[in-house]
Design an enzyme around this catalytic site. Structure first.
Site, PDB file in Angstrom:
ATOM      1  N   THR B 151       0.757  -1.101   0.084  1.00  0.00           N
ATOM      2  CA  THR B 151      -0.116  -0.024  -0.032  1.00  0.00           C
ATOM      3  C   THR B 151       0.668   1.224  -0.033  1.00  0.00           C
ATOM      4  O   THR B 151       1.858   1.316   0.425  1.00  0.00           O
ATOM      5  CB  THR B 151      -0.727  -0.005   1.365  1.00  0.00           C
ATOM      6  OG1 THR B 151      -1.754  -1.143   1.213  1.00  0.00           O
ATOM      7  CG2 THR B 151      -1.788   1.271   1.233  1.00  0.00           C
ATOM      8  N   GLY B 190       3.122  -2.740   9.094  1.00  0.00           N
ATOM      9  CA  GLY B 190       3.206  -2.754  10.460  1.00  0.00           C
ATOM     10  C   GLY B 190       4.826  -2.803  10.312  1.00  0.00           C
ATOM     11  O   GLY B 190       5.391  -3.677   9.380  1.00  0.00           O
ATOM     12  N   GLU B 482      -7.928  -4.730   3.657  1.00  0.00           N
ATOM     13  CA  GLU B 482      -8.054  -5.914   2.952  1.00  0.00           C
ATOM     14  C   GLU B 482      -9.222  -5.788   2.225  1.00  0.00           C
ATOM     15  O   GLU B 482     -10.202  -6.731   2.144  1.00  0.00           O
ATOM     16  CB  GLU B 482      -7.989  -7.168   3.842  1.00  0.00           C
ATOM     17  CG  GLU B 482      -8.427  -8.487   3.563  1.00  0.00           C
ATOM     18  CD  GLU B 482      -8.112  -8.704   2.281  1.00  0.00           C
ATOM     19  OE1 GLU B 482      -8.877  -9.660   1.688  1.00  0.00           O
ATOM     20  OE2 GLU B 482      -6.963  -8.742   1.938  1.00  0.00           O
TER      21      GLU B 482
END
Lengths: 715, 715
Positions: B151, B190, B482
């Site tokens: 992303t 993350g 998602e």
């Protein structure tokens, strides 16, 4: 990274079909009000030190508080300095009605809020003349900082359950304040933890061995010089919350703490030296005071301390006769006035916060390009997806609807209060009934729509720098404070059932409920106009009240007590309240737009009417089941409404950015990376991220302490 | 403050009509699975240092991260040490299926999550044999810590829009990684900010002047000794969020950063030394990898690193042939497998988190006494209010429904994957279609019901110590990650429209959609049984698909392109998807309960069936409009259903605490002042509050710095 405006927003603004400034003036209540509001905002926001270098969300809980105290002092002075002595009372009210100035300074509210929002009104409402003179002198100069403690760890909405005791000791002419249990600790009051040094405390009074009900006491909590808690007083903060983390919510317990007799606020009831308890005429119980301003927290107005004092004083003058009582007690009409006022403020606050959320979401949706609609046509603005329009435009309409409803309610409130002064309280119960369900429905809708605005921004809406999560934290709090929503809905239901029984007995009904006496005729032709839809919603409300009453009767027939039958039917009763409330909001929205837009230019008037229509059809399609049950709406009607709805989305689309621009929130008040006027979304996301203290050093110490030994197998 | 159990909870547990342990075993998949799960939980949670002395919510953003790294290292070792080598693969899976162990340690998740959840699976999915050997060796030993970056700031769901480039330079046999714009910065992964030193990066490959699509590269981010970012690599963290604050989400930009040719992961596509680009047979594009485990974050399972590696390896073995592709590309069936797996994990995670929220709310509602139902009968437990039962019991039923649906989906997934290996991919599109809407509907429902659980706890639910706000933060994230929910609903709609057209052409339909070929006959008698309701919901889905198709045709007739007609009708298409999904969940829930409860004792079986009935009637009453439009349900039927619903609430009431006890969450996993097994709600609220660092000193420094000078008029 220049500061020029995003191209997509520029072209949106060119497309806009109406005069944005005209709408801003309409929302503010006139061009003059817009000017005054902007002047105030500019003045205050130019104060040095009010805007954080490191955003609040990176600080520890303790640092957040300390920073908020620092700013609260500055903000108080800035608001005072910005006061324009030439404005009339009404002009001042207009200036702050739509302003969310404190939001520019405190993402999560000020630790001084309760001083003005609760402490001062409590003194005004409960102190006798002598007490009032002494305490108001100190409080209005901010020589002392106070708060208001009613809710306990074990009791919120149900005030009669409060456990804190105040036992009069005639020997020393003192009250002994005591917290007999853990659950009797006061819990929640803002400012209470480390800020306030005085507090109005509601406690169960005992004198001469008898219970004398819940009464107010003004109690010094901390030494004025050292700020140390006084002996017998246990103070602390209650911990971190979903929102409101800088208001310093605290707990308070007493260990046989003694206060002089004159610290009971004696306007409405007195304890004489010998312990004799007396009530003033026309007032039985005096708790619950002034809950009204509690809510101003959300509105943000309360932070404008100087202004709020004015409001409180003015309010107090108005409500001279309306002493406070618990909602359920026998002589309860007198308390309604206060309750209503609180709820007006909440409804207005919901309108303002929803406007903020939808401004952010619409601007972001105009800037964000993603996916594709047609092959090789490039990525569209996500605002072009009809599903996105469906999520957002209803929030714009709802904000208008709630704001106009709040204005209607304010007018009614003043009318009814004026009647009260003449001894006429006929309209109070009706007003109270509508205010209850309005507080509940608007806070529910605003919470849901704010979350829809947030998720419509995808992952970026999850960032605190978007400010959408914090706005949600502020609005969702309204669902449970100042009367839990379900409890309030059931209060409205009680009035509806009463009205229904009156109608059955052929008695006349009050205006907002008069439709309940009309027979439901399913053959009456359905009409797809807004007026037709309003009629439909009223028939739904009537039908739902009727069927809830039938259900109760069935349960009573089965042998249940009326209370149990009420409880068993309560899910239906809440639904009846909701239907009534939706009919009311819709009809008020329509009527107020009709009444107030006559002098507007044609394109704006048309657009505002399209929003009314959108609002009506949106809820028709949402509540189809009810309409199919209680009206003659047909499949064809529904198909037509669906199609009109889709057309309306298309008609509003070119004006969407203009509609949110017209809310006229400054970037500081929006406080959002996604919603700023210039649309520099990505630049701002990066700029805010770089403010994170974690980004101040390339390698965090935890690497040396934990990660490196771990990766090297040495842990 | 003794540690005895609250009296109300004790008496609730005495009233319970079924064997709680039997239900726990049923939910776990057998007594042995319960035992293994408990053993694992006990072992790991007895590790010293895993539980915070100062709760996370009081720390600064930076301290939260540092503390999470400290615990992540400990937790990893504890999980490894607790591994039981005697368990079979299936037993291991059962042990973790319902365990939310990491929730006991990280309120907001671990900074190591992405290493196992994304980095390792990406290597397994994209590396050729030689690469896999080298990198898996390092990654599985945790010699390096990795993450996965796809992303970007400007692009999420729409993968083809990614802007990061990797340009092959044959002179040096290197790729030049570059971020040409601000919006091309990787954003969200993350661990990326300060934890990981390696990363799999998806970038647009250019070789020999031509675009070669999106490809994966493994890139060293930081020096292994010093942890300093390598030259040409810009790293940082993205700031604070609504949740997931300890997972260390980061950004990453490249400034013409060069990497050797062998850092492109070459399993599915290769760049030869001279720059020739080649694709492996049967695989065109290879991005999007392994998104599946991203979601395990919510489930919490990913934190169990050791375990998750096993899952990833096992999964990789299973999906050998199913190479990944973007969802819309021509050969897209092969990607469905992965997507489906992700969504199964999400549905299961929603079931587990909702179980956690409702456990807290039901126990609190049994302990909390407030208000009155009958005069002088004392304050009832709020669980006795039917409106409260209405809010909570549906959440219990929904958790069961989602959990059983996830199990069904898992079985289907394995069956379909096995078929795939034999070259049969007939059932994949159907499975993909149902997984899309299931992810969306279950995450929406879980978010809404978690908030309802929170607000049903009144003000105390607003406290972070209740843990309800944090659970909401975790579940609402699933609405946008998602695959954004609305996008997923429209993917299901596309399949429904296709099936509808096939049915019209007389072609057979796949099992989950076969009902679409049945004619809607409004005269077919309505039946209030669960089976009747299932039939009703299917007729609604059929009707809604039909009317969405009719609407599209109308728009095309008006001259719109098919894409615009689709967009105009998309609100209706989403509604059609939802109806299909509700019919599916309901029928699967019913079928799975029928199938799996045969050997249970009578009281439990009856209760589980009552929950199914409650679930069916709840949604019937919620979706009445649809049912009235498309079925013959009558006012009488509805009245009867309403009455049955009220009866069901009464029948479930005495078993409510037992039902949530059976979820068998340890107090550490619940992590809630309101939900602990012993019901010491008020004691815990106070104990947690006292942990606030603000409570460590009676007078905060801000008094001396700001408040005192302010009150004395010296500021």
């Amino acid at each position: 990274m220049g500061a020029k405006v995003n191209e997509d927003l520029l072209s949106e603004r060119k497309k806009c079909e109406f005069n944005v400034e005209e709408l801003t003036n309409y929302l503010d209540g006139g061009a003059k009000a817009t000017e005054n509001r902007r002047k105030l905002e500019r003045k205050v926001l130019s104060t040095k030190g009010l805007i954080d270098n490191v955003p609040e969300e990176f600080l520890s809980h303790k640092e957040k508080y300390e920073n908020a105290v620092r700013k609260a002092v500055l903000f108080y002075k800035a608001m005072k300095d910005a006061e324009d002595p030439n404005l009339s009372e009404q002009e001042r009210a207009n200036t702050t009605y739509r302003s969310l100035l404190p939001s520019a300074v405190f993402k999560d509210n000020s630790p001084f809020t309760l001083h003005v929002a609760m402490f001062i009104p409590a003194i005004l409402g409960h102190a006798d003349e002598e007490q009032k003179k002494y305490w108001m002198n100190r409080a209005s100069k901010m020589e002392i900082i106070g708060t208001y403690a009613q809710t306990e760890l074990g009791h919120g909405t149900f005030i009669r359950g409060l456990e804190t005791t105040a036992t009069y000791d005639p020997k020393t002419e003192e009250f002994v304040m005591h917290s007999p249990t853990l659950t009797s600790y006061k819990w929640w009051p803002g400012s209470l933890a480390h800020t306030a040094n005085y507090c109005v405390v509601m406690a169960h009074l005992y004198s001469q061995g008898k219970s004398c009900g819940i009464q107010p006491f003004i109690i010094q909590l901390r030494d004025e010089e050292t700020h140390m808690p006084l002996p017998g007083i246990k103070l602390g903060e209650i911990g971190a919350k979903l929102g409101f983390n800088t208001v310093n919510n605290g707990f308070l317990g007493f260990e046989n703490h003694r206060i002089p007799r004159n610290r009971m606020l004696m306007k409405n009831a007195q304890v004489l030296k010998d312990g004799t308890f007396r009530k003033s005429p026309n007032s039985k119980l005096t708790y619950g005071t002034m809950v009204y301003v509690r809510v101003v927290i959300v509105n943000g107005m309360a932070n404008q301390l100087a202004r709020a004092v004015t409001i409180a004083v003015r309010y107090s003058a108005v409500r001279r006769q309306s002493e406070l009582k618990p909602e359920k007690s026998s002589n309860s009409k007198l308390t309604y006035g206060t309750m209503v006022y609180v709820r007006v403020v909440i409804v207005n606050a919901m309108a303002n916060q929803l406007a903020r959320a939808v401004t952010i979401a619409v601007r972001y949706s105009a800037v964000r390009r993603q996916s594709e609609l047609k092959p090789d046509a490039g990525e569209p603005q996500i605002l072009d997806f009809v599903t996105q329009q469906h999520k957002l435009f209803i929030a714009i309409a709802s904000s208008h609807a709630f704001s106009l409803t709040a204005k209607w309610l304010t007018r009614m409130y003043y009318k009814v209060t004026a009647d009260l002064e003449k001894g006429n309280m006929d309209e109070l119960p009706e007003l109270h009934a509508i205010a209850c369900c309005l507080k509940a429905v608007t806070s529910w809708d605003t919470s849901a729509m704010t979350e829809r605005c947030r998720t419509s921004c995808g992952g970026h809406g999850y960032m605190l720098s978007s400010n959408l999560p914090q706005i949600y934290g502020l609005v969702t709090a309204a669902v449970t404070y100042e009367g839990e929503n379900t409890v309030l809905m059931l209060q409205t239901a009680r009035s509806l059932v009463k009205a229904w029984e009156q109608a059955a007995a052929g008695k006349p009904l009050s205006p907002t409920m008069s439709y309940l006496s009309e027979k439901i005729d399913k053959k009456q032709k359905w009409d797809n106009s807004v007026d037709g839809i309003i009629k439909g919603f009223r028939r739904v409300a009537t039908g739902k009240v009727a069927s809830a009453v039938a259900s109760m009767k069935k349960y009573i027939k089965r042998g249940l007590d009326p209370e149990d039958a009420w409880n068993m039917s309560s899910v239906q009763l809440v639904a009846a309240s909701e239907a009534h409330c939706r009919a009311f909001i819709l009809s008020t929205y329509k009527a107020e737009v009709d009444r107030t837009t006559g002098s507007l230019s044609e394109p704006l008037r048309r657009l505002l009417n399209e929003l009314v229509q959108l609002y009506a059809i949106y809820w028709t399609l949402e509540k189809l089941g009810d309409l199919l049950l209680y009206t003659s709406i047909s499949e064809n009607d529904i198909r037509e409404l669906q199609s009109t709805y889709e057309d309306l989305l298309g008609r509003i689309r070119p004006n969407a950015v203009g509609l949110v621009d017209a809310f006229d929130f400054s970037d500081q008040i929006l406080n959002s990376t996604l919603g700023a006027y210039d649309g520099r979304v990505y630049e701002r996301l990066m700029e805010e991220a770089l403010k994170s203290p974690l980004n101040a050093e390339p390698v965090n110490q935890s690497f040396h302490k934990y990660l490196k030994p771990f990766m090297q197998g040495k842990l």
